[in-house]
Write a protein that holds these residues in place. Structure first.
Motif, PDB file in Angstrom:
ATOM      1  N   ARG A  85       0.834  -1.205   0.000  1.00  0.00           N
ATOM      2  CA  ARG A  85       0.000   0.000   0.000  1.00  0.00           C
ATOM      3  C   ARG A  85       0.868   1.254   0.000  1.00  0.00           C
ATOM      4  N   VAL A  86       1.966   1.199   0.739  1.00  0.00           N
ATOM      5  CA  VAL A  86       2.906   2.320   0.720  1.00  0.00           C
ATOM      6  C   VAL A  86       3.492   2.479  -0.684  1.00  0.00           C
ATOM      7  N   ALA A  87       3.851   1.358  -1.312  1.00  0.00           N
ATOM      8  CA  ALA A  87       4.420   1.395  -2.665  1.00  0.00           C
ATOM      9  C   ALA A  87       3.430   1.978  -3.669  1.00  0.00           C
ATOM     10  N   LEU A  88       2.159   1.635  -3.532  1.00  0.00           N
ATOM     11  CA  LEU A  88       1.132   2.172  -4.431  1.00  0.00           C
ATOM     12  C   LEU A  88       1.096   3.692  -4.361  1.00  0.00           C
ATOM     13  N   ALA A  89       1.082   4.238  -3.156  1.00  0.00           N
ATOM     14  CA  ALA A  89       1.042   5.694  -2.996  1.00  0.00           C
ATOM     15  C   ALA A  89       2.278   6.347  -3.609  1.00  0.00           C
ATOM     16  N   ILE A  90       3.436   5.750  -3.403  1.00  0.00           N
ATOM     17  CA  ILE A  90       4.678   6.315  -3.918  1.00  0.00           C
ATOM     18  C   ILE A  90       4.688   6.331  -5.444  1.00  0.00           C
ATOM     19  N   ASN A  91       4.255   5.241  -6.062  1.00  0.00           N
ATOM     20  CA  ASN A  91       4.223   5.183  -7.526  1.00  0.00           C
ATOM     21  C   ASN A  91       3.281   6.236  -8.111  1.00  0.00           C
ATOM     22  N   LEU A  92       2.149   6.464  -7.464  1.00  0.00           N
ATOM     23  CA  LEU A  92       1.200   7.464  -7.964  1.00  0.00           C
ATOM     24  C   LEU A  92       1.765   8.879  -7.827  1.00  0.00           C
ATOM     25  N   ILE A  93       2.498   9.134  -6.759  1.00  0.00           N
ATOM     26  CA  ILE A  93       3.137  10.447  -6.592  1.00  0.00           C
ATOM     27  C   ILE A  93       4.162  10.676  -7.692  1.00  0.00           C
ATOM     28  N   THR A  94       4.944   9.646  -8.013  1.00  0.00           N
ATOM     29  CA  THR A  94       5.932   9.766  -9.088  1.00  0.00           C
ATOM     30  C   THR A  94       5.251  10.076 -10.418  1.00  0.00           C
ATOM     31  N   ALA A  95       4.165   9.361 -10.722  1.00  0.00           N
ATOM     32  CA  ALA A  95       3.442   9.579 -11.974  1.00  0.00           C
ATOM     33  C   ALA A  95       2.930  11.011 -12.068  1.00  0.00           C
ATOM     34  N   LEU A  96       2.412  11.539 -10.965  1.00  0.00           N
ATOM     35  CA  LEU A  96       1.926  12.922 -10.962  1.00  0.00           C
ATOM     36  C   LEU A  96       3.072  13.892 -11.229  1.00  0.00           C
ATOM     37  N   GLY A  97       4.229  13.661 -10.619  1.00  0.00           N
ATOM     38  CA  GLY A  97       5.374  14.538 -10.850  1.00  0.00           C
ATOM     39  C   GLY A  97       5.820  14.551 -12.297  1.00  0.00           C
ATOM     40  N   ILE A  98       5.834  13.386 -12.937  1.00  0.00           N
ATOM     41  CA  ILE A  98       6.240  13.310 -14.354  1.00  0.00           C
ATOM     42  C   ILE A  98       5.228  14.023 -15.233  1.00  0.00           C
ATOM     43  N   PHE A  99       3.961  13.872 -14.926  1.00  0.00           N
ATOM     44  CA  PHE A  99       2.920  14.578 -15.686  1.00  0.00           C
ATOM     45  C   PHE A  99       3.094  16.093 -15.577  1.00  0.00           C
ATOM     46  N   LEU A 100       3.361  16.579 -14.375  1.00  0.00           N
ATOM     47  CA  LEU A 100       3.543  18.022 -14.190  1.00  0.00           C
ATOM     48  C   LEU A 100       4.813  18.513 -14.878  1.00  0.00           C
ATOM     49  N   LEU A 101       5.851  17.693 -14.905  1.00  0.00           N
ATOM     50  CA  LEU A 101       7.081  18.092 -15.593  1.00  0.00           C
ATOM     51  C   LEU A 101       6.843  18.281 -17.087  1.00  0.00           C
ATOM     52  N   ALA A 102       5.988  17.449 -17.657  1.00  0.00           N
ATOM     53  CA  ALA A 102       5.676  17.569 -19.079  1.00  0.00           C
ATOM     54  C   ALA A 102       5.091  18.934 -19.422  1.00  0.00           C
ATOM     55  N   ARG A 103       4.450  19.578 -18.435  1.00  0.00           N
ATOM     56  CA  ARG A 103       3.790  20.859 -18.673  1.00  0.00           C
ATOM     57  C   ARG A 103       4.500  22.036 -18.002  1.00  0.00           C
ATOM     58  N   ALA A 104       5.626  21.769 -17.338  1.00  0.00           N
ATOM     59  CA  ALA A 104       6.320  22.825 -16.590  1.00  0.00           C
ATOM     60  C   ALA A 104       6.959  23.831 -17.533  1.00  0.00           C
ATOM     61  N   THR A 105       6.606  25.117 -17.363  1.00  0.00           N
ATOM     62  CA  THR A 105       7.188  26.177 -18.188  1.00  0.00           C
ATOM     63  C   THR A 105       7.785  27.303 -17.341  1.00  0.00           C
ATOM     64  N   SER A 106       7.813  27.112 -16.027  1.00  0.00           N
ATOM     65  CA  SER A 106       8.356  28.132 -15.135  1.00  0.00           C
ATOM     66  C   SER A 106       9.174  27.458 -14.043  1.00  0.00           C
ATOM     67  N   PRO A 112       8.874  27.772 -10.663  1.00  0.00           N
ATOM     68  CA  PRO A 112       8.053  27.136  -9.614  1.00  0.00           C
ATOM     69  C   PRO A 112       7.439  25.812 -10.065  1.00  0.00           C
ATOM     70  N   ALA A 113       6.958  25.769 -11.318  1.00  0.00           N
ATOM     71  CA  ALA A 113       6.365  24.523 -11.814  1.00  0.00           C
ATOM     72  C   ALA A 113       7.419  23.420 -11.906  1.00  0.00           C
ATOM     73  N   GLY A 114       8.635  23.788 -12.330  1.00  0.00           N
ATOM     74  CA  GLY A 114       9.725  22.821 -12.390  1.00  0.00           C
ATOM     75  C   GLY A 114      10.090  22.305 -11.007  1.00  0.00           C
ATOM     76  N   CYS A 115      10.071  23.206 -10.024  1.00  0.00           N
ATOM     77  CA  CYS A 115      10.374  22.805  -8.643  1.00  0.00           C
ATOM     78  C   CYS A 115       9.348  21.811  -8.120  1.00  0.00           C
ATOM     79  N   LEU A 116       8.053  22.091  -8.359  1.00  0.00           N
ATOM     80  CA  LEU A 116       6.995  21.203  -7.874  1.00  0.00           C
ATOM     81  C   LEU A 116       7.107  19.828  -8.525  1.00  0.00           C
ATOM     82  N   ALA A 117       7.296  19.806  -9.838  1.00  0.00           N
ATOM     83  CA  ALA A 117       7.415  18.524 -10.535  1.00  0.00           C
ATOM     84  C   ALA A 117       8.627  17.739 -10.032  1.00  0.00           C
ATOM     85  N   ALA A 118       9.759  18.431  -9.886  1.00  0.00           N
ATOM     86  CA  ALA A 118      10.970  17.771  -9.407  1.00  0.00           C
ATOM     87  C   ALA A 118      10.783  17.238  -7.998  1.00  0.00           C
ATOM     88  N   ALA A 119      10.094  17.992  -7.153  1.00  0.00           N
ATOM     89  CA  ALA A 119       9.878  17.564  -5.775  1.00  0.00           C
ATOM     90  C   ALA A 119       9.053  16.283  -5.722  1.00  0.00           C
TER      91      ALA A 119
END
Length: 424
Positions: free
Chosen positions: A305-326, A328-335
């Motif tokens: 269950r811990v692994a499931l949450a971690i994998n979903l967080i990673t997927a969200l970060g990669i999605f946000l990186l695809a759209r990062a143009t600033s 702050p957005a790059g920082c959030l995606a990287a985090a």
């Protein structure tokens, strides 16, 4: 042998109090020294120093030699593929012999190879040859080699112990890209690679030589202690092993692709190189936080269950990186990517010990690294090719994020831990 009892009071004739045996809950417990040595070794190792600084060198190497990003990323792929092919054999040697011996040999070769990158002069073949050597010894200078020793010292606090080892990788990922970028800006990329080699020498060898030991093993013998658990053949026939490996494979493609192209992607979108390096540093810092938090969670909640949450967080970060143009957005995606990367590094060895025991732990861990590294080789290359073909990483990053989110749901198929490995 002196079998005399401890001295007793002649007045009371009461036996002297026994000194209580230290446990893994005591800071003076020897296992925590092993953790500290492993933490610093991992900080200077392949998974931290080489992987997380790689993106900082992409543009300097392209400028110096006229190589394409795909060609440079292929060096990373060579290292990753070699690491994957060698890891099961390396794991088998660690299971048969002292992890300390394997670590010292591999770390010495690794340090020399990193420093030798400062002497690149003869074209891609020299770069690729050095990357091949780095891959061959990489997991002997990373957490695969250290994890077995740690797992022999801890049970009830295994999650936290593994997490603190992975803190070293987080510190390296947070500090080393900025250090490398600073040296590149001041003295050039050659000086940066030479300095990184010297740092790996100082952090990796002395404490590993002094403190890395297995519990219940004789340090004067080459053979490691015997532990219970499945053989590696039994592990490979387990459905649980292949679920863990399949999720790791998809995660590696997505995560390593994003990490190795992070700096180049952000600078392409107008973010200054220093700010892009800072995003890489934030990724490292958040991976450090992710390791500690996930270690705490693993000791208290069901691992899949811990692994499931971690994998979903990673997927969200990669999605946000695809759209990062600033910035702050790059920082959030990287985090977010960092939290996922840090957490995954702790969950894989934890789950292996819980499902399969320690008998063939390093061998099975090595097999997971074969798939992880193969996927890690694919990710940077396909992203580099996507950029060379379209001038953008965005579409492929979104696709990879979706694939990882889907793969993460397979964690729910993992069964409860076997009674044999759920307790000592």
């Amino acid at each position: 042998m002196n079998l005399a009892p401890h001295p007793q009071s002649t007045d009371t004739m009461q036996p002297a109090e026994k000194t209580p045996e230290l446990t893994e809950f005591d800071l003076s417990y020897y296992g925590w020294r092993v953790v500290l040595a492993a933490c610093l070794g991992v900080m200077a190792g392949f998974g931290s120093l080489f992987v997380y600084t790689f993106s900082v060198f992409v543009k300097p190497l392209a400028t110096q030699f006229g190589w394409s990003r795909e060609a440079i990323s292929s060096g990373f792929a060579i290292a990753a593929i070699t690491l994957g092919l060698i890891s099961p054999f390396l794991g088998r040697w660690i299971d048969r012999f002292s992890p300390r011996r394997i670590i010292l040999i591999c770390m010495t070769i690794y340090v020399c190879a990193i420093a030798s990158l400062s002497q690149l002069r003869f074209g891609l073949w020299q770069f690729y040859g050095t990357c091949f050597v780095l891959g061959a010894v990489g997991n002997g200078a990373a957490h695969l080699a250290y994890s077995r020793s740690i797992s022999t010292w801890f049970h009830r606090r295994l999650g936290m112990a593994l997490a603190f080892v992975m803190v070293g990788a987080g510190l390296g990922a947070m500090i080393l890209p900025v250090v490398a970028q600073y040296i590149i800006g001041r003295s050039g990329w050659r000086a940066a690679y030479g300095s990184l080699g010297g740092l790996a020498l100082l952090l990796g060898l002395p404490l590993s030589w002094r403190y890395i030991r297995e519990r219940n093993s004789d340090e004067h013998k080459s053979a490691a202690a015997d532990y219970s658990g499945m053989t590696w053949q039994q592990g490979l026939r387990s459905f649980s092993f292949w679920i863990i490996t399949a999720i790791l494979f998809v995660s590696s493609i997505s995560m390593n692709g994003a990490i190795t192209q992070l700096s180049a992607l952000l600078t392409d979108r107008g973010i200054p190189a220093g700010d892009a390096a800072l995003c890489a540093s934030i990724l490292g810092g958040s991976s450090l936080l992710g390791r500690v938090v996930v270690g705490w969670l693993l000791d208290r909640f069901f691992g899949p269950r811990v692994a499931l949450a971690i994998n979903l967080i990673t997927a969200l970060g990669i999605f946000l990186l695809a759209r990062a143009t600033s910035f702050p957005a790059g920082c959030l995606a990287a985090a977010l990517i960092g939290v996922g990367a840090g957490g995954e590094a702790a969950t894989t060895p934890y789950l292996l010990t819980r499902y399969f025991g320690l008998r063939a732990f390093s061998t099975l861990y090595g097999f997971t690294w074969t798939f992880y590294a193969a996927a890690g080789a694919i990710g940077p290359v396909i992203l580099g090719r996507a950029f060379d073909a379209t001038g953008s990483y965005a579409s492929l990053l979104i696709l990879l994020a979706a694939a990882l989110g889907l793969a993460a749901t397979a964690n729910i198929l993992l069964p409860r831990y076997s009674d044999l490995f759920a307790a000592n």
